[in-house]
Design a protein around this motif. Sequence first.
Motif, PDB file in Angstrom:
ATOM      1  N   GLU A 186       0.872  36.817 -10.111  1.00  0.00           N
ATOM      2  CA  GLU A 186       1.723  36.619  -8.942  1.00  0.00           C
ATOM      3  C   GLU A 186       1.872  35.161  -8.548  1.00  0.00           C
ATOM      4  O   GLU A 186       2.810  34.795  -7.844  1.00  0.00           O
ATOM      5  N   ARG A 187       0.955  34.310  -8.960  1.00  0.00           N
ATOM      6  CA  ARG A 187       1.019  32.902  -8.556  1.00  0.00           C
ATOM      7  C   ARG A 187       1.996  32.093  -9.388  1.00  0.00           C
ATOM      8  O   ARG A 187       2.406  31.007  -8.975  1.00  0.00           O
ATOM      9  N   GLN A 188       2.360  32.585 -10.545  1.00  0.00           N
ATOM     10  CA  GLN A 188       3.249  31.825 -11.418  1.00  0.00           C
ATOM     11  C   GLN A 188       4.639  31.688 -10.797  1.00  0.00           C
ATOM     12  O   GLN A 188       5.108  32.562 -10.083  1.00  0.00           O
ATOM     13  N   ARG A 189       5.285  30.566 -11.105  1.00  0.00           N
ATOM     14  CA  ARG A 189       6.627  30.296 -10.620  1.00  0.00           C
ATOM     15  C   ARG A 189       7.460  29.691 -11.747  1.00  0.00           C
ATOM     16  O   ARG A 189       6.928  29.165 -12.728  1.00  0.00           O
ATOM     17  N   ILE A 190       8.781  29.776 -11.574  1.00  0.00           N
ATOM     18  CA  ILE A 190       9.717  29.118 -12.488  1.00  0.00           C
ATOM     19  C   ILE A 190      10.300  27.915 -11.761  1.00  0.00           C
ATOM     20  O   ILE A 190      10.936  28.066 -10.711  1.00  0.00           O
ATOM     21  N   VAL A 191      10.059  26.725 -12.292  1.00  0.00           N
ATOM     22  CA  VAL A 191      10.629  25.498 -11.750  1.00  0.00           C
ATOM     23  C   VAL A 191      11.918  25.220 -12.518  1.00  0.00           C
ATOM     24  O   VAL A 191      11.891  25.042 -13.736  1.00  0.00           O
ATOM     25  N   VAL A 192      13.060  25.217 -11.805  1.00  0.00           N
ATOM     26  CA  VAL A 192      14.369  25.078 -12.441  1.00  0.00           C
ATOM     27  C   VAL A 192      14.768  23.610 -12.445  1.00  0.00           C
ATOM     28  O   VAL A 192      14.846  22.967 -11.399  1.00  0.00           O
ATOM     29  N   LEU A 193      15.040  23.092 -13.658  1.00  0.00           N
ATOM     30  CA  LEU A 193      15.447  21.704 -13.858  1.00  0.00           C
ATOM     31  C   LEU A 193      16.748  21.681 -14.661  1.00  0.00           C
ATOM     32  O   LEU A 193      17.122  22.683 -15.271  1.00  0.00           O
ATOM     33  N   ILE A 194      17.440  20.549 -14.658  1.00  0.00           N
ATOM     34  CA  ILE A 194      18.612  20.373 -15.519  1.00  0.00           C
ATOM     35  C   ILE A 194      18.263  19.358 -16.593  1.00  0.00           C
ATOM     36  O   ILE A 194      17.906  18.222 -16.285  1.00  0.00           O
ATOM     37  N   ILE A 195      18.353  19.782 -17.853  1.00  0.00           N
ATOM     38  CA  ILE A 195      18.008  18.921 -18.984  1.00  0.00           C
ATOM     39  C   ILE A 195      19.159  18.953 -19.973  1.00  0.00           C
ATOM     40  O   ILE A 195      19.528  20.009 -20.465  1.00  0.00           O
ATOM     41  N   GLY A 196      19.715  17.780 -20.254  1.00  0.00           N
ATOM     42  CA  GLY A 196      20.843  17.715 -21.182  1.00  0.00           C
ATOM     43  C   GLY A 196      22.017  18.547 -20.728  1.00  0.00           C
ATOM     44  O   GLY A 196      22.753  19.097 -21.566  1.00  0.00           O
ATOM     45  N   GLY A 197      22.211  18.658 -19.435  1.00  0.00           N
ATOM     46  CA  GLY A 197      23.322  19.437 -18.895  1.00  0.00           C
ATOM     47  C   GLY A 197      23.065  20.922 -18.823  1.00  0.00           C
ATOM     48  O   GLY A 197      23.918  21.677 -18.355  1.00  0.00           O
ATOM     49  N   VAL A 198      21.899  21.381 -19.283  1.00  0.00           N
ATOM     50  CA  VAL A 198      21.568  22.807 -19.280  1.00  0.00           C
ATOM     51  C   VAL A 198      20.526  23.070 -18.204  1.00  0.00           C
ATOM     52  O   VAL A 198      19.462  22.442 -18.191  1.00  0.00           O
ATOM     53  N   ARG A 199      20.838  23.992 -17.289  1.00  0.00           N
ATOM     54  CA  ARG A 199      19.845  24.383 -16.287  1.00  0.00           C
ATOM     55  C   ARG A 199      18.783  25.227 -16.990  1.00  0.00           C
ATOM     56  O   ARG A 199      19.095  26.246 -17.603  1.00  0.00           O
ATOM     57  N   THR A 200      17.529  24.786 -16.899  1.00  0.00           N
ATOM     58  CA  THR A 200      16.431  25.415 -17.631  1.00  0.00           C
ATOM     59  C   THR A 200      15.269  25.666 -16.686  1.00  0.00           C
ATOM     60  O   THR A 200      14.931  24.812 -15.860  1.00  0.00           O
ATOM     61  N   GLY A 201      14.661  26.850 -16.809  1.00  0.00           N
ATOM     62  CA  GLY A 201      13.498  27.189 -16.002  1.00  0.00           C
ATOM     63  C   GLY A 201      12.218  27.016 -16.793  1.00  0.00           C
ATOM     64  O   GLY A 201      12.157  27.368 -17.973  1.00  0.00           O
ATOM     65  N   PHE A 202      11.189  26.476 -16.149  1.00  0.00           N
ATOM     66  CA  PHE A 202       9.893  26.256 -16.796  1.00  0.00           C
ATOM     67  C   PHE A 202       8.824  27.019 -16.026  1.00  0.00           C
ATOM     68  O   PHE A 202       8.638  26.796 -14.818  1.00  0.00           O
ATOM     69  N   ILE A 203       8.131  27.922 -16.720  1.00  0.00           N
ATOM     70  CA  ILE A 203       7.078  28.709 -16.083  1.00  0.00           C
ATOM     71  C   ILE A 203       5.827  27.853 -15.934  1.00  0.00           C
ATOM     72  O   ILE A 203       5.333  27.279 -16.910  1.00  0.00           O
ATOM     73  N   VAL A 204       5.308  27.766 -14.705  1.00  0.00           N
ATOM     74  CA  VAL A 204       4.069  27.035 -14.423  1.00  0.00           C
ATOM     75  C   VAL A 204       3.071  28.005 -13.807  1.00  0.00           C
ATOM     76  O   VAL A 204       3.440  29.073 -13.312  1.00  0.00           O
ATOM     77  N   ASP A 205       1.785  27.637 -13.840  1.00  0.00           N
ATOM     78  CA  ASP A 205       0.748  28.533 -13.317  1.00  0.00           C
ATOM     79  C   ASP A 205       0.904  28.759 -11.824  1.00  0.00           C
ATOM     80  O   ASP A 205       0.724  29.866 -11.328  1.00  0.00           O
ATOM     81  N   SER A 206       1.226  27.702 -11.088  1.00  0.00           N
ATOM     82  CA  SER A 206       1.462  27.809  -9.649  1.00  0.00           C
ATOM     83  C   SER A 206       2.081  26.504  -9.178  1.00  0.00           C
ATOM     84  O   SER A 206       1.932  25.464  -9.824  1.00  0.00           O
ATOM     85  N   VAL A 207       2.797  26.576  -8.055  1.00  0.00           N
ATOM     86  CA  VAL A 207       3.317  25.374  -7.405  1.00  0.00           C
ATOM     87  C   VAL A 207       2.403  25.067  -6.238  1.00  0.00           C
ATOM     88  O   VAL A 207       2.179  25.909  -5.368  1.00  0.00           O
TER      89      VAL A 207
END
Length: 520
Positions: A429-450
């Motif tokens: 439940e603590r994991q989150r997706i941090v959404v970034l834009i890389i090379g024009g593509v919106r990409t989500g990165f799963i992290v353990d927690s924010v």
Amino acid sequence: MTSEDDRDENPDGGNADYVTFDMAGERYAFPMRQVQEIIRMPAVVKVPLGPPALEGLANLRGRVLPVVSLRECCTMPEAEHDETTRVIVVDGGVPLGFVVDRVASVISIDPADMEPADSVQSTVRSDVLVGVIKSNDGQMTSVLNVDRLVGSQFDELAEAAAGREPASTAARVPEPDAGDGAENDDTLELVSFAVQGQEYALPIDQVQEIVQAPETVSHVPNSGGRVLGVVDLRGRLLPVVSMRRVFGLPVTALEPQNRIVVVSLDGGVVGVVMDTVREVLRVPQKLVAPLPAFMAGDGRKSEVESVCRLEDGKRLVSVLSVHRMFDSPEVRSEIAEHQDREDGPAMTEEQRDDDGRGDEELFVVFRLDGEEYAVDVDAVQEIIRVPEALIRVPRSFEFVEGLVNLRGTVLPVVDLRTRLGLPRSERDERQRIVVLIIGGVRTGFIVDSVAEVARVGRHVLEPAPQLSAEQARIVSRVANLPEQKRMLLLVQVGELLAADQARDLEAVLGQSAGDVLEPV
């Protein structure tokens, strides 16, 4: 006989000094002139994508020190650290700490007592061996070449020591723009949080930072009902208000998941304690509706400015106004009383006109495998929960977890642990997706927690030691915070995906968009 290396270290031909130490039951030595100091094994921060010998980064009196296992450098089996373990800090052009089993002594020898490496056999790698010191009692001490040890494991450090620009920085690609200005005009950026199970949000431009709540808040005598007390925030007193008290709810004891949201109010700052901070949201304006006029009465309802309808109306988020939350003259007077106690100077007109950061940078801090990482807050599009299921993408990169539908847009999701060469972890439940834009593509990165949104003074930011080409590209800087016993690894967002990977990912999106049905 005297080796060429030994003559270089001792040009006058007199006695030479060495620091001797033990590893795996054998005796070794470093030239004393290259040893800066000897310390106990410090706490280290693990760095991804580094060489196998790297144990991590340590804080040595405010200086970032790479710490490496000398056993690993010399292809010896690893051993557990104990009370005798020491770190020998050497200068091989750049400071570096070598972990050894035990430091023995400092000796002074005649160069004639040194047998050159080319005439002896040793269990260690010959390219890092200078020679062997012979003693009267028959004991032999292998002298290791510090510069070659550094170069054999850390090409980037060796180049820096030689005064050359490392290859990893010579071709660095600039950071891409964090977002699309046209899209920003039609979206509302929010920080959402929970109070007694209900979800609320504040516009992100009203939030200065988010910090973890301390174990206790210093109570101020004769303070009003809403002000819990004050906390120290990097040398200034911060008045802390309970959101539960603002809403007329029972106040609970501070817990580790509580966060303090720091907001601006009348030229000062106020900390608001939330039960939990959930996500950073980027919501299209068409999903935001003002609060119905008949609900904008006195009390709690007046604090709500608008309502966001998410997940096809199944999820409603009430957007609050900072000014409405503290609209009561009594509460403003109470907060102002605590703000007047701050020792810091008043803000200048120039400081009010800038973005409020001054000599600080603002980062989103997240955790991976027990360590803290950070990205510039301007690079973060939003932060969302990990959905129960992701649409798998066949024959994609190993680190691509799948695709989700983010309000009508297909979002590729990357496991950041896998991308950084860290072990995978089970979903929680603590994991989150941090959404970034890389090379024009919106990409989500799963992290353990924010963890938080943190302000960091630019004076504590420094380049990360360049231990490998890929590590130096991705982890470009560190925020060294010795007072907090923390070190943040700052991630270069534009380097998380190479240009060809970003293009391939964009192609995958075009082929797989029709498979993503349910929006997040």
